[in-house]
Design a protein around this motif. Structure first.
Motif, short mmCIF file in Angstrom:
data_model
loop_
_atom_site.label_atom_id
_atom_site.label_comp_id
_atom_site.label_asym_id
_atom_site.label_seq_id
_atom_site.Cartn_x
_atom_site.Cartn_y
_atom_site.Cartn_z
N ALA A 1 -2.37 17.20 9.33
CA ALA A 1 -2.43 17.47 7.89
C ALA A 1 -1.97 16.25 7.08
O ALA A 1 -2.37 16.09 5.91
N TYR A 2 -1.16 15.40 7.70
CA TYR A 2 -0.62 14.25 6.97
C TYR A 2 -1.66 13.17 6.70
O TYR A 2 -1.50 12.36 5.78
N ILE A 3 -2.72 13.13 7.47
CA ILE A 3 -3.80 12.17 7.21
C ILE A 3 -4.40 12.47 5.84
O ILE A 3 -4.53 11.59 4.98
N LYS A 4 -4.70 13.73 5.61
CA LYS A 4 -5.24 14.16 4.33
C LYS A 4 -4.22 14.01 3.20
O LYS A 4 -4.56 13.62 2.09
N LEU A 5 -2.98 14.35 3.51
CA LEU A 5 -1.92 14.26 2.49
C LEU A 5 -1.72 12.83 1.99
O LEU A 5 -1.53 12.60 0.80
N ASN A 6 -1.74 11.84 2.88
CA ASN A 6 -1.61 10.45 2.46
C ASN A 6 -2.74 10.07 1.53
O ASN A 6 -2.54 9.44 0.50
N ALA A 7 -3.96 10.49 1.87
CA ALA A 7 -5.12 10.16 1.04
C ALA A 7 -5.08 10.89 -0.31
O ALA A 7 -5.42 10.32 -1.35
N GLU A 8 -4.62 12.12 -0.27
CA GLU A 8 -4.61 12.95 -1.47
C GLU A 8 -3.50 12.55 -2.45
O GLU A 8 -3.69 12.57 -3.67
N ASP B 1 -1.64 4.32 1.00
CA ASP B 1 -2.98 4.41 0.42
C ASP B 1 -4.00 3.93 1.47
O ASP B 1 -4.02 2.76 1.82
N PRO B 2 -4.84 4.85 1.95
CA PRO B 2 -5.77 4.48 3.02
C PRO B 2 -6.82 3.46 2.58
O PRO B 2 -7.43 2.80 3.42
N SER C 1 -1.71 9.54 -2.50
CA SER C 1 -1.56 8.12 -2.87
C SER C 1 -2.12 7.76 -4.25
O SER C 1 -1.50 6.97 -4.96
N PRO C 2 -3.23 8.36 -4.71
CA PRO C 2 -3.68 8.02 -6.06
C PRO C 2 -2.79 8.62 -7.17
O PRO C 2 -2.86 8.19 -8.31
N LYS C 3 -1.97 9.60 -6.81
CA LYS C 3 -1.15 10.30 -7.80
C LYS C 3 0.24 9.69 -7.96
O LYS C 3 0.92 9.94 -8.94
N TRP C 4 0.69 8.97 -6.96
CA TRP C 4 2.06 8.46 -6.95
C TRP C 4 2.10 6.96 -7.23
O TRP C 4 1.18 6.23 -6.86
N CYS D 1 0.80 -1.23 0.00
CA CYS D 1 0.00 0.00 0.00
C CYS D 1 0.83 1.29 0.00
O CYS D 1 0.27 2.37 0.08
N PHE D 2 2.17 1.16 -0.11
CA PHE D 2 2.99 2.37 -0.13
C PHE D 2 3.08 2.97 -1.53
O PHE D 2 3.14 2.25 -2.53
N ARG D 3 3.07 4.30 -1.59
CA ARG D 3 3.19 5.03 -2.84
C ARG D 3 4.35 6.00 -2.70
O ARG D 3 4.54 6.62 -1.64
N GLU D 4 5.11 6.17 -3.78
CA GLU D 4 6.35 6.93 -3.70
C GLU D 4 6.33 8.25 -4.44
O GLU D 4 6.12 8.31 -5.66
#
Ligand code: F3S
Length: 106
Positions: free
Chosen positions: A66-73, A35-36, A75-78, A24-27
């Motif tokens: 803020a990192y909770i939102k950042l992980n969700a935001e 990715d939540p 993860s689909p892009k990376w 589930c990790f994105r780079e």
């Protein structure tokens, strides 16, 4: 879900990705996210991170919310990362620095 927080920025040790059973990790360029929608809350990645950047969502401190939102935001892009690699070249210099959000490259 579990969340990658600030300590990862400009370090990116990647020990975490080797143990994730659901990949589930994105780079990103200098940070990883989880990715939540994929994380199963197994927690095996937590002790792998040398800078303790990974936390269960409910344990994220107030100054890191803020990192909770950042992980969700992000993860689909990376792209997915599933194999450990060398940390970033300046990891020693950045590992104990706080307030690194402005260093995040999206
Ligand atoms: Fe980042 Fe720690 Fe993984 S620094 S890449 S969350 S091992």
């Amino acid at each position: 879900t579990h969340v990658v927080t600030e300590a990862c920025i400009r370090c990116k040790y990647t020990d975490c990705v080797d143990v994730c059973p659901v990949d589930c990790f994105r780079e990103g360029p200098n940070f990883l996210v989880i990715d939540p929608d994929e994380c199963i809350d197994c927690a095996v990645c937590i002790p792998e991170c040398p800078v303790s950047a990974i936390l269960p969502e409910e344990d994220v401190p107030a100054d890191q919310l803020a990192y909770i939102k950042l992980n969700a935001e992000l993860s689909p892009k990376w792209p997915s990362i599933t194999k450990r690699k060398d940390p970033l070249p300046d990891h020693e210099q950045w590992k104990n620095v706080t307030g690194k959000l402005d260093q995040l490259i999206r």
